[in-house]
Design a protein around this motif. Structure first.
Motif, short mmCIF file in Angstrom:
data_model
loop_
_atom_site.label_atom_id
_atom_site.label_comp_id
_atom_site.label_asym_id
_atom_site.label_seq_id
_atom_site.Cartn_x
_atom_site.Cartn_y
_atom_site.Cartn_z
N PHE A 373 6.58 4.38 15.83
CA PHE A 373 6.49 2.94 15.59
C PHE A 373 7.37 2.21 16.58
O PHE A 373 8.55 2.54 16.75
N ALA A 374 6.80 1.21 17.24
CA ALA A 374 7.52 0.31 18.16
C ALA A 374 8.26 1.12 19.22
O ALA A 374 7.95 2.29 19.48
N SER A 375 9.25 0.50 19.86
CA SER A 375 10.00 1.14 20.93
C SER A 375 11.39 0.53 21.01
O SER A 375 11.59 -0.64 20.68
N ARG A 376 12.35 1.34 21.45
CA ARG A 376 13.72 0.86 21.63
C ARG A 376 14.06 0.64 23.11
O ARG A 376 15.22 0.47 23.46
N LEU A 377 13.07 0.62 23.96
CA LEU A 377 13.31 0.42 25.38
C LEU A 377 13.72 -1.03 25.64
O LEU A 377 13.00 -1.95 25.25
N VAL A 378 14.87 -1.23 26.29
CA VAL A 378 15.43 -2.56 26.52
C VAL A 378 15.17 -2.97 27.97
O VAL A 378 15.29 -2.16 28.89
N THR A 379 14.83 -4.24 28.16
CA THR A 379 14.68 -4.82 29.49
C THR A 379 15.92 -5.64 29.81
O THR A 379 16.25 -6.58 29.07
N SER A 393 21.20 -10.23 31.27
CA SER A 393 20.41 -10.75 30.15
C SER A 393 19.53 -9.61 29.65
O SER A 393 18.96 -8.87 30.46
N ALA A 394 19.42 -9.47 28.34
CA ALA A 394 18.67 -8.34 27.76
C ALA A 394 17.60 -8.86 26.80
O ALA A 394 17.84 -9.81 26.05
N TYR A 395 16.43 -8.20 26.84
CA TYR A 395 15.29 -8.62 26.03
C TYR A 395 14.49 -7.40 25.58
O TYR A 395 14.64 -6.29 26.11
N GLN A 396 13.64 -7.64 24.59
CA GLN A 396 12.52 -6.77 24.26
C GLN A 396 11.30 -7.67 24.07
O GLN A 396 11.45 -8.89 23.93
N VAL A 397 10.12 -7.08 24.06
CA VAL A 397 8.93 -7.85 23.72
C VAL A 397 8.44 -7.40 22.35
O VAL A 397 8.73 -6.28 21.91
#
Length: 651
Positions: A373-379, A393-397
């Motif tokens: 389920f979903a993902s923990r990969l951070v941008t 700056s850090a985000y997820q979609v």
């Protein structure tokens, strides 16, 4: 068609053709049971009564039995009885592969340690005694001081926490434990905006030749996701970011790197999770002034992931980072502030790339029927701040963004803050169904308005903010970041000759087991340990074929030990490996002979063994040049008075 099944194992849904035999339905039901007696299965259209045995219905189709799309049937069966108590004991102690095969997919999932930790915690938020409202004794409790649930809305608003953590959200949607089997079913359902092929009803040709309400996805309303998989991004040391930025500072070209780290509990958010970055690994890339070209799939990914597992605290890929920096024309020490509320934070192209990466890196979860389920990969983005400095700056979609990318529904636009919705395509090779897409916003009167997202909508509807920071007391796993970084050709070249030269200057061939160490050798061992405790050095040595896979595990285990610089015996496992002995043999053979009795020039001063050989070579070269030029000659050679890779002298 879709048949709903209710048994003592729970509620299930099966897609099956109307013309299928009743035995096919029985085979699907068997996958949800364990230790069931095949001959005892019964089916009924009522919770009690009107049961019929499957054995008596063999050979009849579902349509013949009067079952239609969406019908609910009730299944009953008896469990098998073991032949003896001894067999029961054996089966309890040693589960057989057949027993594992009957388990549901989510029961076989191995979750991340941080998920295992939070599943074992209550997550309740303690509160102290309220002096105004609590009227009970010291050992009592009331509504004003009882612990709060981790998803309490008032607590999140008071502490300015915008999103629930993943495990707080799980706690919120999971039913309370009860005798009902339905309470044990996974509460999460992965999003999918694809057309179901084949159609559950089986009443028409499959997509794109035909479509109906049973197989087409529903209309989509874009909304803020209530939870996020990662609540905080922590960089273990500022040196990690400085070394990554060094390439941009030297060339002006943008850079990309994978974040290597681990996940840990985060105490600033109820049941929170943070990603701790221990290194940035740079894949092959071509940087440009306003972007970069990256090759995917990443060929070295499997090797890097395996090396990460060998670290004392196992590491994995927790995200990626890239630069978006543009110096101002007037002052090259400052950068253009381009990502702000008036423009964009993540461009539509970057958001689609983030969704693709998250889709390829799902999170293992026992709360999803698919086991993922979903993902923990951070941008993460290194860009300019309002005062023209550089910050992260850090985000997820959101999961909606990932599902829309998976269904090939959206694409980037010329305006970086706008996402385009693609047109529907019914061609056989590139069929694409695009349902109605809406998004809501508040107008100038404060009223919530729903608007069609076709042909485009703001990229902010797909984004989730992730906080970031650095620890107050840094304690990174790796103690050094000075070794050359991979895939920087012409700027930093990794060469095994350079490694052997540095090891020779550290007198590594003469450092042996701590049990036979000479007095005063601790400083040398610490200098060697610090040099070896470098992620980039370890990954490079893995490409030299000097170390076997087992020796590489020992190297990474040793280089990442928490007490590496305090424990004199920490290097002993590495010094005993065959790969280290091979490297030391090459180091001895490649190192030039050291003067044995006197310094250059015939001086009888005792040689200091701690001075690197390069210093003696430079002194000898200068004396030779002076002799060739005569007493009045002048040589261009000078001894470097500063610490550098050439002379190794201290400041």
């Amino acid at each position: 068609m879709l048949i709903r099944v209710r048994s003592k194992d729970g509620n299930f849904r099966f897609e099956i053709q109307p013309t299928a035999d009743i035995s096919e339905l029985l085979a699907k039901i068997l996958e949800t049971t364990s230790d069931a007696d095949l001959s005892s299965f019964t089916i009924s259209n009522q919770p009690r009564g009107n049961e019929a045995k499957f054995a008596d219905l063999k050979g009849r189709s579902l349509k013949n039995l009067g079952l239609n799309h969406g019908d609910l049937v009730f299944i009953g069966y008896q469990t098998k009885q073991s032949s003896s108590g001894t067999n029961d004991a054996v089966s309890e102690e040693q589960p057989t592969p057949a027993a594992d095969a009957t388990k549901r997919p989510w029961e076989l999932v191995i979750e991340d340690p941080v998920d295992t930790y939070w599943r074992g915690q209550s997550g309740m938020l303690p509160r102290g005694r309220d002096a105004r409202f609590c009227k009970h004794g010291a050992n009592g409790m009331c509504d004003y001081c009882m612990p709060l649930e981790p998803y309490d809305a008032a607590y999140h608003k008071e502490h300015s926490v915008k999103h629930l953590s993943y495990h707080a959200y799980l706690r919120k949607i999971t039913p309370k434990p009860s005798a009902s089997a339905a309470s044990t079913l996974p509460p999460l359902t992965p999003l999918s905006y694809k057309v179901k092929v084949p159609c559950p009803t089986g009443g028409h040709a499959q997509w794109p030749a035909g479509i109906c309400t049973a197989c087409q996805p529903s209309a989509i309303t874009l909304a803020s996701q209530p939870f996020r998989m990662v609540d905080h991004l922590e960089i273990a040391s500022t040196d990690i970011i400085e070394r990554f930025l060094q390439a941009w500072r030297n060339t002006g070209l943008q850079r990309f790197g994978w974040l290597v780290g681990r996940y840990e509990p985060y105490d600033k958010v109820p049941m929170g999770v943070k990603a701790v970055v221990e290194a940035i690994h740079e894949p092959p890339q071509e940087g440009e002034l306003d972007g970069l070209t990256l090759g995917l799939p990443w060929e070295d990914e499997d090797r890097i992931r395996e090396l990460g597992k060998a670290v004392s605290t196992p590491l994995t890929i927790v995200g990626y980072i890239f630069t978006d920096l543009d110096p101002t024309p007037d002052d090259r020490t400052k950068n253009v502030y381009k990502r702000h509320p008036g423009s964009f934070y993540l461009s539509s192209l970057e958001a689609i790339f983030a969704a693709t990466m998250q889709k390829n890196n799902p999170t293992a979860s026992r709360s999803s029927p698919t086991g993922q389920f979903a993902s923990r990969l951070v941008t993460a983005v290194l860009t300019a701040t309002e005062d023209s400095q550089v910050d992260v700056s850090a985000y997820q979609v959101s999961e909606q963004a990932v599902a829309m990318v998976e269904a090939d529904m959206i694409e980037a636009s010329v305006d970086p803050g706008i996402v385009r919705v693609k047109e529907e395509d019914r061609s056989q090779d590139s069929a694409r169904y695009v349902p109605d897409v809406f998004f809501t916003f508040k107008n100038e009167y404060g009223l919530e308005v729903k608007k069609s997202a076709k042909p485009s909508f703001p990229v902010e509807y797909l984004m989730l903010n992730v906080t970031h920071g650095f620890p107050q007391n840094p304690s990174p796993i790796f103690h050094s970041t000075r070794f050359k970084i991979e895939n920087r050709p012409g700027l930093e070249d990794q060469r095994v000759e350079q490694v052997m030269s540095t090891l020779a200057s550290l007198d590594a061939p003469n450092i042996h087991d701590s049990r036979t160490a000479k007095p005063g050798e601790m400083q040398k061992r610490n200098e060697l340990a610090t040099y070896l405790s470098d992620w980039h050095l370890a990954t490079f040595l893995g490409t030299t074929q000097l170390f076997s896979p087992d020796d590489m595990k020992v190297l990474l285990q040793t280089a990442s030990q928490p007490d590496l610089l305090e424990n004199p015996s920490s290097l002993d496992p590495l010094l005993a490996t065959e790969g280290w002995h091979t490297l030391m043999t090459f180091t001895r053979e490649s190192a030039p002979a050291r003067p044995s009795s006197s310094a250059p020039g015939g001086s009888s001063v005792q040689i200091d063994e701690d001075i690197p050989q390069e210093v003696f070579d430079q002194i000898a070269a200068e004396e030779a040049a002076r002799g060739a030029a005569g007493p009045s000659g002048d040589s261009d050679l000078r001894i470097c008075p500063h610490y550098c890779d050439v002379c190794g002298l201290p400041l």
